[in-house]
Design a protein around this motif. Structure first.
Motif, PDB file in Angstrom:
ATOM      1  N   GLN A  63     -24.244 -34.555 -19.970  1.00 30.45           N
ATOM      2  CA  GLN A  63     -25.567 -34.494 -19.365  1.00 30.45           C
ATOM      3  C   GLN A  63     -26.180 -33.120 -19.582  1.00 30.45           C
ATOM      4  OE1 GLN A  63     -25.595 -35.525 -15.214  1.00 30.45           O
ATOM      5  NE2 GLN A  63     -24.043 -37.091 -15.490  1.00 30.45           N
ATOM      6  N   GLY A  64     -27.473 -33.086 -19.577  1.00 28.33           N
ATOM      7  CA  GLY A  64     -28.195 -31.830 -19.639  1.00 28.33           C
ATOM      8  C   GLY A  64     -29.463 -31.932 -18.818  1.00 28.33           C
ATOM      9  N   ASP A  65     -29.794 -30.868 -18.151  1.00 26.45           N
ATOM     10  CA  ASP A  65     -31.053 -30.771 -17.413  1.00 26.45           C
ATOM     11  C   ASP A  65     -31.965 -29.832 -18.183  1.00 26.45           C
ATOM     12  OD1 ASP A  65     -29.895 -32.318 -15.420  1.00 26.45           O
ATOM     13  OD2 ASP A  65     -29.335 -30.588 -14.213  1.00 26.45           O
ATOM     14  N   TYR A  66     -33.196 -30.245 -18.350  1.00 29.58           N
ATOM     15  CA  TYR A  66     -34.163 -29.462 -19.124  1.00 29.58           C
ATOM     16  C   TYR A  66     -35.440 -29.270 -18.323  1.00 29.58           C
ATOM     17  CZ  TYR A  66     -31.235 -30.353 -23.168  1.00 29.58           C
ATOM     18  OH  TYR A  66     -30.177 -30.398 -24.041  1.00 29.58           O
ATOM     19  N   SER A  67     -36.022 -28.108 -18.453  1.00 30.07           N
ATOM     20  CA  SER A  67     -37.369 -27.868 -17.960  1.00 30.07           C
ATOM     21  C   SER A  67     -38.295 -27.973 -19.165  1.00 30.07           C
ATOM     22  CB  SER A  67     -37.489 -26.468 -17.345  1.00 30.07           C
ATOM     23  OG  SER A  67     -36.696 -26.373 -16.191  1.00 30.07           O
ATOM     24  N   VAL A  68     -39.309 -28.825 -19.049  1.00 26.13           N
ATOM     25  CA  VAL A  68     -40.229 -29.074 -20.155  1.00 26.13           C
ATOM     26  C   VAL A  68     -41.642 -28.779 -19.674  1.00 26.13           C
ATOM     27  CG1 VAL A  68     -41.133 -30.791 -21.773  1.00 26.13           C
ATOM     28  CG2 VAL A  68     -38.722 -30.886 -21.065  1.00 26.13           C
ATOM     29  N   VAL A  69     -42.344 -27.932 -20.407  1.00 27.76           N
ATOM     30  CA  VAL A  69     -43.745 -27.634 -20.121  1.00 27.76           C
ATOM     31  C   VAL A  69     -44.568 -28.294 -21.219  1.00 27.76           C
ATOM     32  CG1 VAL A  69     -45.477 -25.823 -19.852  1.00 27.76           C
ATOM     33  CG2 VAL A  69     -43.133 -25.446 -19.033  1.00 27.76           C
ATOM     34  N   VAL A  70     -45.471 -29.181 -20.821  1.00 31.83           N
ATOM     35  CA  VAL A  70     -46.311 -29.883 -21.790  1.00 31.83           C
ATOM     36  C   VAL A  70     -47.639 -29.156 -21.953  1.00 31.83           C
ATOM     37  CG1 VAL A  70     -45.240 -32.128 -21.370  1.00 31.83           C
ATOM     38  CG2 VAL A  70     -47.203 -31.436 -19.997  1.00 31.83           C
ATOM     39  N   THR A  71     -48.304 -29.411 -23.063  1.00 37.50           N
ATOM     40  CA  THR A  71     -49.577 -28.738 -23.333  1.00 37.50           C
ATOM     41  C   THR A  71     -50.735 -29.336 -22.543  1.00 37.50           C
ATOM     42  OG1 THR A  71     -49.942 -30.156 -25.252  1.00 37.50           O
ATOM     43  CG2 THR A  71     -48.888 -28.014 -25.643  1.00 37.50           C
ATOM     44  N   ASP A  72     -50.558 -30.550 -22.032  1.00 40.62           N
ATOM     45  CA  ASP A  72     -51.618 -31.194 -21.266  1.00 40.62           C
ATOM     46  C   ASP A  72     -50.955 -32.123 -20.238  1.00 40.62           C
ATOM     47  OD1 ASP A  72     -53.705 -32.920 -20.343  1.00 40.62           O
ATOM     48  OD2 ASP A  72     -54.828 -32.495 -22.180  1.00 40.62           O
ATOM     49  N   PRO A  73     -51.312 -32.023 -18.968  1.00 44.15           N
ATOM     50  CA  PRO A  73     -50.696 -32.856 -17.933  1.00 44.15           C
ATOM     51  C   PRO A  73     -50.810 -34.356 -18.194  1.00 44.15           C
ATOM     52  CG  PRO A  73     -52.029 -31.130 -16.927  1.00 44.15           C
ATOM     53  CD  PRO A  73     -52.292 -31.088 -18.412  1.00 44.15           C
ATOM     54  N   GLN A  74     -51.775 -34.771 -18.981  1.00 42.25           N
ATOM     55  CA  GLN A  74     -51.932 -36.214 -19.225  1.00 42.25           C
ATOM     56  C   GLN A  74     -50.731 -36.809 -19.955  1.00 42.25           C
ATOM     57  OE1 GLN A  74     -55.256 -37.273 -21.719  1.00 42.25           O
ATOM     58  NE2 GLN A  74     -54.722 -35.774 -23.282  1.00 42.25           N
TER      59      GLN A  74
END
Length: 106
Positions: A63-74
């Motif tokens: 398992q892995g936990d990742y923090s992902v920041v997207v360029t647009d909330p949509q």
């Protein structure tokens, strides 16, 4: 998948890993475990036994936990608490966001 990734993903960071590296002991535990409920029902809608089997099966896998920041909330607005999906990982050479390309204003 690699091309244009930077248009959707601004940043990814691995926060944690579990059961890695995967050993023969992990494999033995998986083979004697409850299996995996592949019906893709939301966790909060599963009957208790299926939910427990899912959690046990998940806890035995890499398992892995990742923090992902997207360029647009949509891109993630359709996600809700309790969503889950099958996934796997592959080596990637995804392109990265270039300086000045991040646009989170809508």
């Amino acid at each position: 998948m690699d091309t244009n990734t930077r248009q959707f993903i601004e940043h990814v960071e691995r926060d944690a890993t579990r059961n890695y590296p995967f050993t023969e002991a992990h494999q033995d535990r998986l083979e004697t475990g409850p299996g995996y409920p592949w019906d893709e029902v939301r966790l909060d809608e599963m009957d208790l036994q299926s939910a427990q089997d899912l959690m046990l099966s998940e806890n035995l896998r890499v398992q892995g936990d990742y923090s992902v920041v997207v360029t647009d909330p949509q891109w993630i607005q359709h996600l809700t608490v309790g969503d889950w999906w099958r996934t796997t990982a592959y080596p990637t050479h995804a392109d990265r966001l270039l300086a000045g390309e991040a646009t989170t204003d809508s």
